[in-house]
Design an enzyme around this catalytic site. Sequence first.
Site: not given
Length: 318
Positions: A143-144, A140
Amino acid sequence: MTDTRKVIIIGSGPAGHTAAIYAARANLKPLMFEGLVRGGIPGGQLMITNDVENYPGFPEKVTGPDLMKAFRDQSLHQGAEIRTEDVNRVDFSKRPFRVWAGDDNEEYSAETIIIATGAQAKWLGIESEHALKGRGVSACAVCDGAFFRNQDVAVVGGGDTAMEESMYLSGLCRSVALIHRREEFRASKTMQERVLKNPKIKVYYNSEVEEILDVSKGEVTGVRLRNSKTGEKTNLDVTGYFVAIGHTPNTDLFRDFLELHDNGYLKTKPGTAQTNVPGVFAAGDVQDFVYRQAVTAAGSGCMAALEAERWLAANSDH
Ligand code: NDP
């Protein structure tokens, strides 16, 4: 069989818990099946996410497991009942709806159901990928990605997700190596064009990831590619590896009763959480292949609970 419930929630990610919080506060006494390891982990995909920096309300960051513990504590605090069991089978052919769960396959029934079973990222399945998850390997970018600011990263895949992840990462990272196993992308033409025009993204066609380096160091230092046409091997130096080869929605249980999109996600009536069976609602990633964020999942869980409440008011004698 136990008494018929007003609402059973299947799944325990942000969508399921938000539905539980709202349903409990509406005095619907929700029963949630949070799942066991077999059907995914209780808490959903955030349980495999380290730091979450984009969930509103946490100015610094919060770890995925801490965030899910807070969700779960809040559901319990509001009065939801939670069972750490998998649902094995459902019957939505008539009301009340029936659900069988746990090792002893106990039967439960409910007037409404909220499905929030999520989706799982697909992985290539190579050993080094598994070993370095959360240590430079991610599924993701939103997300990261921010952990790889000004670094060189790789994205694997050739669909719209891979294009989107590459574009997103190109805004943060020094370079993005987009690795695809074939010569043509599957992604929509517009997305492809955007990627191909982006000077920070370099595409490696006909390339298979053989290994992610370096398990012995416990971090990502590169990927070893094999050209499927020439057999030639190349090492790319990258510190982040993002797999974007699709997601699998957890919909197997519901196939016999609910309409699915061609890609396997549950169909909901646009702008609502309603499935094709009145009284059965779906929220979160199990019905969302576009946004797939914790915050959008939570929002749709709220919608599902409010719709279930309204549906009960209109359709039951209680
Ligand atoms: P897709 O199934 O569309 O694409 C998956 C990609 O990963 C394909 O290119 C496939 O290669 C590749 N792949 C699959 N398995 C492997 C493997 N084992 N090794 C190497 N490569 C592999 O998934 P997406 O997640 O990209 O998209 C899912 C759906 O969501 C699509 O309908 C898409 O259009 C939609 N979507 C829409 C967006 C938007 O509109 N903004 C954004 C993201 C997704 P190959 O092509 O060779 O099969």
